[in-house]
Enzyme design. Structure first.
Site, PDB file in Angstrom:
ATOM      1  N   GLY A  90       0.813  -1.220   0.000  1.00 12.32           N
ATOM      2  CA  GLY A  90       0.000   0.000   0.000  1.00 12.32           C
ATOM      3  C   GLY A  90       0.840   1.260   0.000  1.00 12.32           C
ATOM      4  O   GLY A  90       0.419   2.300   0.511  1.00 12.32           O
ATOM      5  N   GLY A  92       1.565   2.906  -2.600  1.00 10.92           N
ATOM      6  CA  GLY A  92       1.176   3.789  -3.701  1.00 10.92           C
ATOM      7  C   GLY A  92       1.907   3.519  -4.996  1.00 10.92           C
ATOM      8  O   GLY A  92       2.326   4.455  -5.679  1.00 10.92           O
ATOM      9  N   SER A  93       2.035   2.236  -5.358  1.00 13.98           N
ATOM     10  CA  SER A  93       2.797   1.933  -6.575  1.00 13.98           C
ATOM     11  C   SER A  93       2.104   2.456  -7.844  1.00 13.98           C
ATOM     12  O   SER A  93       2.784   2.820  -8.798  1.00 13.98           O
ATOM     13  CB  SER A  93       3.087   0.437  -6.686  1.00 13.98           C
ATOM     14  OG  SER A  93       1.901  -0.290  -6.533  1.00 13.98           O
ATOM     15  N   SER A  94       0.774   2.555  -7.840  1.00 13.05           N
ATOM     16  CA  SER A  94       0.087   3.049  -9.047  1.00 13.05           C
ATOM     17  C   SER A  94       0.435   4.517  -9.303  1.00 13.05           C
ATOM     18  O   SER A  94       0.683   4.922 -10.444  1.00 13.05           O
ATOM     19  CB  SER A  94      -1.434   2.935  -8.893  1.00 13.05           C
ATOM     20  OG  SER A  94      -1.787   1.635  -8.550  1.00 13.05           O
ATOM     21  N   ALA A  96       3.108   6.086  -8.061  1.00 16.36           N
ATOM     22  CA  ALA A  96       4.549   6.194  -8.324  1.00 16.36           C
ATOM     23  C   ALA A  96       4.839   5.831  -9.782  1.00 16.36           C
ATOM     24  O   ALA A  96       5.624   6.502 -10.451  1.00 16.36           O
ATOM     25  CB  ALA A  96       5.332   5.299  -7.366  1.00 16.36           C
ATOM     26  N   ASP A 137      -0.991  10.637  -2.869  1.00 19.65           N
ATOM     27  CA  ASP A 137       0.081   9.718  -3.254  1.00 19.65           C
ATOM     28  C   ASP A 137       0.830  10.224  -4.488  1.00 19.65           C
ATOM     29  O   ASP A 137       2.046  10.070  -4.604  1.00 19.65           O
ATOM     30  CB  ASP A 137      -0.482   8.300  -3.476  1.00 19.65           C
ATOM     31  CG  ASP A 137      -1.870   8.293  -4.099  1.00 19.65           C
ATOM     32  OD1 ASP A 137      -2.336   9.364  -4.550  1.00 19.65           O
ATOM     33  OD2 ASP A 137      -2.495   7.225  -4.153  1.00 19.65           O
TER      34      ASP A 137
END
Ligand code: MEV
Length: 307
Positions: A90, A92-94, A96, A137
């Site tokens: 969680g 925030g890879s989307s 990033a 994010d």
């Protein structure tokens, strides 16, 4: 340009999750779980995407589309991503990946793009794909550091915080949460109990503003206490879980100044703030309570071009 590599950090919410969805302020910090996007020329006459770290390639596809519409048509490239961290935490890879890919496209096509423009375009991509989200994010990925943030970047204020006296311990609860689902559940609570909901939101907003002052003046006891208060309101909203509660309580019993869940709740991570001398005890207590301690730096640099 033949090849560019750009990395963007993940995020942790220090204060104000959920309330930020309703236009109240929040405080977010960028964490060292970086995601790298690499763009290189590819002669196969198509765009090849190799992004195993992200749930799906919708964010990359949408970033390419937005960049092509706004600047130069993207063609004949291979876009790949790398990250030592799993998307399950969680962090925030989307967001990033969106920020890293847009910044990498700008570098690849030699396009000047300001930090604010990068944030605005990335937020647009995330909203197009996800349909919801405050964008905190995206802000963490684009700006890095610690930010006082309001939805859509209405407020996007870097805070210069000197964290050298304290540690932030991060514990993963072992459960992957579904942010969109939890945000929708919270919206149903707003419908059902509008007055109570409004009170909670205003109380969170008040403590976020206090936390901002105490972070800047390094009043760590108060910074910790405000995390505890924030956690009480998150519990009232119904987004905490038994597992998160047990990790939070273990952290506090072992000497943390304060602890709370970070993000949507329902799983993912909790954070605890403590004096440096207590870091190991707090981490051990979280592990003993069944959490997975993640050793991540925080307050790290935003998006950065590596080659
Ligand atoms: C999720 O990490 C944080 C929320 O406030 C949603 C958002 O800000 O987009 C619950």
């Amino acid at each position: 340009m033949k090849k560019v590599s750009v990395s963007a950090p993940g995020k942790l919410m220090l204060y104000g999750e959920h309330a930020v969805v309703y236009n109240y302020p929040s405080i977010v910090t960028a964490v060292g779980s970086r995601l790298t996007a690499i763009i290189e020329a590819n002669n196969s006459n198509e765009i090849v995407i190799d992004a195993p770290q992200v749930k799906d390639t919708r964010f990359v596809d949408a970033a390419i589309k937005v960049f092509s519409n706004q600047f130069s048509v993207v063609s004949n490239v291979k876009i790949s991503t790398q990250s030592p961290f799993s998307g399950k935490f969680g962090f925030g890879s989307s967001s990033a990946v969106t920020v890293a890919v847009l910044a990498a496209l700008a570098a690849f096509y030699k396009t000047e793009i300001s930090q604010r423009e990068l944030f605005d375009l990335s937020y647009r991509v995330v909203m197009d794909v996800q349909g919801t989200g405050s964008g905190f994010d995206v802000a963490a990925a684009a700006y890095g550091g610690t930010l006082y943030y309001q939805k859509g970047g209405v407020k996007l204020e870097p805070l210069t915080v000197d964290y050298s006296d304290i540690s932030l311990v991060v514990g993963y609860s072992g459960v992957k949460s579904n942010t969109v689902e939890i945000v929708n559940e919270v919206a149903r609570k707003k419908e059902l109990y509008p007055e109570k909901f409004d009170k909670i939101m205003k109380a969170i907003a008040g403590l976020v503003d206090n936390a901002k002052e105490h972070l800047l003046s390094k009043e760590w006891d108060r910074v910790g206490k405000l995390m505890d208060f924030n956690q009480e309101f998150l519990r009232d909203l119904g987004v905490s879980t038994e597992k998160l509660e047990s990790l939070i309580s273990a952290a506090k019993k072992s000497g943390a100044l304060g602890a709370k869940l970070s993000g949507a709740g329902g799983g993912d991570c909790m954070i605890a703030i403590c004096e440096k001398s207590k870091k190991e005890a707090v981490a051990a207590a979280i592990t003993a309570a069944g959490g997975e301690v993640l050793d991540v730096a925080w307050n790290v640099e935003g998006v950065s071009i590596e080659i």
